[in-house]
Design an enzyme around this catalytic site. Structure first.
Site, PDB file in Angstrom:
ATOM      1  N   LYS A   1       0.848  -1.200   0.000  1.00 31.73           N
ATOM      2  CA  LYS A   1       0.000   0.000   0.000  1.00 31.73           C
ATOM      3  C   LYS A   1       0.880   1.245   0.000  1.00 31.73           C
ATOM      4  CE  LYS A   1      -3.993   1.939   2.514  1.00 31.73           C
ATOM      5  NZ  LYS A   1      -4.894   1.793   3.653  1.00 31.73           N
TER       6      LYS A   1
ATOM      7  N   SER B   1      -9.843   1.769   2.616  1.00 30.53           N
ATOM      8  CA  SER B   1      -8.949   2.515   1.751  1.00 30.53           C
ATOM      9  C   SER B   1      -7.905   1.658   1.046  1.00 30.53           C
ATOM     10  CB  SER B   1      -8.244   3.599   2.563  1.00 30.53           C
ATOM     11  OG  SER B   1      -7.449   3.010   3.577  1.00 30.53           O
TER      12      SER B   1
ATOM     13  N   SER C   1     -10.120  -0.571   6.825  1.00 31.21           N
ATOM     14  CA  SER C   1      -9.519  -0.408   5.496  1.00 31.21           C
ATOM     15  C   SER C   1      -8.823  -1.624   4.919  1.00 31.21           C
ATOM     16  CB  SER C   1      -8.523   0.748   5.512  1.00 31.21           C
ATOM     17  OG  SER C   1      -9.205   1.943   5.334  1.00 31.21           O
TER      18      SER C   1
HETATM   19  N1  GLN Z   1     -13.309   3.843   5.931  1.00 30.07           N
HETATM   20  C1  GLN Z   1     -12.788   4.232   7.213  1.00 30.07           C
HETATM   21  C2  GLN Z   1     -12.506   5.698   7.208  1.00 30.07           C
HETATM   22  O1  GLN Z   1     -12.687   6.301   6.212  1.00 30.07           O
HETATM   23  C3  GLN Z   1     -11.602   3.428   7.555  1.00 30.07           C
HETATM   24  C4  GLN Z   1     -10.323   3.969   7.052  1.00 30.07           C
HETATM   25  C5  GLN Z   1      -9.146   3.131   7.412  1.00 30.07           C
HETATM   26  O2  GLN Z   1      -9.271   2.058   8.008  1.00 30.07           O
HETATM   27  N2  GLN Z   1      -7.978   3.628   7.093  1.00 30.07           N
HETATM   28  O3  GLN Z   1     -12.103   6.243   8.193  1.00 30.07           O
END
Ligand code: GLN
Length: 494
Positions: A83, A158, A182
């Site tokens: 990532k 994400s 994410s």
């Molecule tokens: N979708 C969640 C957010 O937008 C989780 C993001 C993440 O785990 N980095 O905060």
């Protein structure tokens, strides 16, 4: 079977037996990338030296005798995707943001050092929502990734690039990061295994920050066994990260753990309003199969579950507003000393760098967090949310007095279509309703493919979320591997 279809465990086995070379595995994945990624956009950059790295591994192998090859670490020669918020020395790490578009990492993240020590090969860096804020990759500054199961749909986020890369066989495994879901949510949307470790299990040195009290680096793979191989490679204490716990040795814990009858807790609060009916049928079906296979199923209650999402969306933005303060255009980001031909003062310099460098979701969270932390509001929002966090954590602790793992849906729906939620932040946040509580409580959890649902004549994967007590990754993987056998969801997709 094609070489890129292999799991990490299978590929490692064949490398050690000299049935297949590292170069063959890497070139097989690169061929899939060349064919698929122009349409999918899972990668922000494909590293051109991967093939040379692979040849180096093959040269090492040629020098080894059979006994030496057998002792090789499990990730030797395994091609992985990383990532874009995890630093690899000498490479760009942009976190999906214009702010870091030209940033070159000056050192390796600890997880990268560990993977390099095992001899893994890095294929490239994967797309993500900007600074890991989002659930669809639509917030990437470099355009979204498409879901390999249905390109009209998002891969989740994400870590959507990493999940799509694994699902489409464009790598054998990947790293992501999970602050509120994410890793697990994109794994669910793409039909792969996504695992988030206990808070403090994996070093975050070299992970571009987002909400420091919630965040962990996690693994994405085709099977629970592979996710565990990756996890054990990156787990462990670190002098560079004071939150990474030193006195826990995962290998020892695995050997000590025996799982005869898994006691599975099913939280009644996870099956209420908002859960898609087809997703519910898949999850209930999976739990039934586990019961028929000998697991003990207990209905449990997590009474504060419904407050987890609002608490997360106070705490996360508060931490984000502090974590991202460093991106001022001076140390990171574009340095522009004039705008429209006029030289600007220091305040304008900062404002300009942040206005240009950050996208709308990042700005929204910085504003929300700054507001909630300001004098007069701190007690009403941040402090209150921290108290709720404690209640959420206590719910889990009570539940784990009776069960080994908790099972339920990873996300309330299958992958949604592009544009469906990107203009409505609240509906995007709802995709995290079952994942954020785990981060608030610091627990380990994973998403396992449990079945499919039909949408517009396309079959879309659904993930079963399994949650274990703190530092009980052994229980988590043992039950996931047992469940995986009986759920037997086909990996073949494209
Ligand atoms: N979708 C969640 C957010 O937008 C989780 C993001 C993440 O785990 N980095 O905060």
């Amino acid at each position: 079977m094609e070489i890129h279809d292999l799991t990490i465990a299978e590929a490692g086995d064949r490398i050690r037996k000299k049935d297949v070379s590292v170069s063959e595995i890497v070139s097989s994945c690169r061929a899939v990338i060349a064919a698929q990624d122009p349409a999918l956009h899972a990668y922000l950059e494909v590293f051109d030296d991967a093939q040379t790295e692979a040849e180096k591994r093959d040269e090492d192998l040629a020098r080894m005798d059979e006994a030496e090859r057998r002792r090789l670490p499990p990730l030797f020669g395994i091609p992985l995707a990383i990532k874009d918020n995890i630093l690899i020395r000498g490479r760009c790490a942009s976190a999906g943001s214009r702010m870091l578009e030209n940033y070159t990492a000056p050192y390796d993240a600890t997880v990268i050092t560990k993977l390099k020590n095992q001899g893994a090969v890095f294929l490239g860096r994967t797309n993500m929502d900007e600074f890991a804020m989002g659930g669809s990759t639509e917030h990437s500054a470099f355009g979204p990734t498409k879901n390999p199961r249905d390109p009209a749909r998002v891969p989740g986020g994400s870590s959507g690039g990493s999940a799509a890369a694994v699902a489409a066989d464009m790598c054998l495994g990947a790293l992501g990061s999970d602050t509120g879901g994410s890793v697990r949510q994109p794994a669910s949307f793409c039909g792969v295994v996504g695992m988030k470790p206990t808070y403090g299990r994996v070093s975050r040195h070299g992970l571009i920050p987002m909400a420091a009290s919630l965040n962990q680096i996690g693994t994405l793979a085709k099977t629970a066994e592979d996710a565990e191989i990756l996890f054990s490679a990156i787990a462990g204490g670190d002098d560079f990260d004071a939150t990474a716990v030193k006195d826990r040795n995962y290998e020892l814990e695995v050997r000590n753990y025996e799982l005869k009858n898994i006691r599975v807790g099913v939280p009644k609060e996870y099956f209420g309003k908002g859960l898609d009916a087809d997703v519910e049928a898949v999850i209930r079906g999976a739990i039934q199969k586990m019961e028929r296979a000998g697991a003990e199923i207990h209905e449990i209650s997590l009474p504060h579950a419904r407050y987890a999402l609002p608490a997360y969306y106070i705490i996360a933005p508060c931490e984000i507003s502090a974590d991202l303060a460093r991106f001022d255009g001076m140390r990171y980001g574009g340095r522009r000393s004039e705008v429209g031909g006029r030289s600007i003062n220091l305040y304008e310099f900062y404002a300009n760098a942040r206005a240009e460098g950050f996208g709308s979701e990042v700005k929204r969270r910085i504003m929300l967090g700054t507001y909630a932390l300001s004098a007069g509001y701190y007690d009403a929002y941040y402090l209150k949310a921290q108290k709720v966090r404690r209640l959420v954590r206590d719910d889990f602790e009570r539940a784990f007095e009776k069960v080994d793992v908790i099972a339920g849906p990873t996300a309330p729906t299958p992958a949604f279509a592009f544009g469906e939620r990107s203009h409505d932040p609240l509906s995007m946040y709802l995709a995290d309703v079952y994942t954020v509580a785990v981060n608030l409580a610091g627990l380990p959890a994973l998403s396992l493919p449990a079945g499919n649902v039909a949408r517009d004549q396309v079959s879309l994967p659904v993930g079963l979320q399994m949650i274990a007590p703190r530092f009980r990754e052994n229980a988590l993987f043992a039950s996931a591997k047992a469940a995986e056998k009986i759920l037997s969801v086909s990996r073949a997709l494209l």
